[in-house]
Design an enzyme around this catalytic site. Sequence first.
Site, PDB file in Angstrom:
ATOM      1  N   ASP A   1       0.762  -1.272   0.062  1.00 24.91           N
ATOM      2  CA  ASP A   1       0.022   0.005   0.057  1.00 24.91           C
ATOM      3  C   ASP A   1       0.893   1.236  -0.139  1.00 24.91           C
ATOM      4  OD1 ASP A   1      -2.570  -1.466   0.169  1.00 24.91           O
ATOM      5  OD2 ASP A   1      -2.465  -1.593   2.342  1.00 24.91           O
TER       6      ASP A   1
ATOM      7  N   ASP B   1      -7.168  -1.116  -4.228  1.00 24.11           N
ATOM      8  CA  ASP B   1      -8.168  -0.878  -3.472  1.00 24.11           C
ATOM      9  C   ASP B   1      -8.984   0.284  -3.578  1.00 24.11           C
ATOM     10  OD1 ASP B   1      -6.824  -2.532  -1.769  1.00 24.11           O
ATOM     11  OD2 ASP B   1      -5.564  -1.271  -0.617  1.00 24.11           O
TER      12      ASP B   1
END
Length: 170
Positions: free
Chosen positions: A127, A141
């Site tokens: 991430d 995401d």
Amino acid sequence: MRGLQERGAVAALNRVRVEVAFGIAVLVVVADRITTALAEHHLHHVVHVWGPFGLALSFNSGFAFSLFSGRAVLVTVLLSIGTLVLAAVVTRARTVTEVIGGGLLLGGAAGNVSERIASDHHGQVADFITLTHWPTFNVADACITVGAIVVAASLLFGGPAAGVRAGATQ
């Protein structure tokens, strides 16, 4: 004869819907893999981009918001099954918004699953996009979130009379 032609047209239209949804999914996976590779190779410290946006590399072994962190194998198995089920559901999309939203959802799910399986991070996903008051996330995401919003809006507000049917003319 007319009935056969209509069934053939419906089958062709369904094939186009599936191709568009899966095409969107492939584009999302490619975009996610490219941006993740760039982040992993070039993002070595926190970078403020603009306003609430920044970049900071971290790894997540859990679901969204780090739920079930530390259980990468279980999460990977469950997400793999969920992605296969989602692929089957996307083939039944009937409206343009369902096709687009389903493609985004499927691409995001497939992007995250592929990273968990193929990366050297032991079932974790990278991430790297940060917001001031939000957990760090990646392109996959973001596509899952946008796809879910698009599908939900389509289901809530796009009845047969209001929604534009995929491939239909007005």
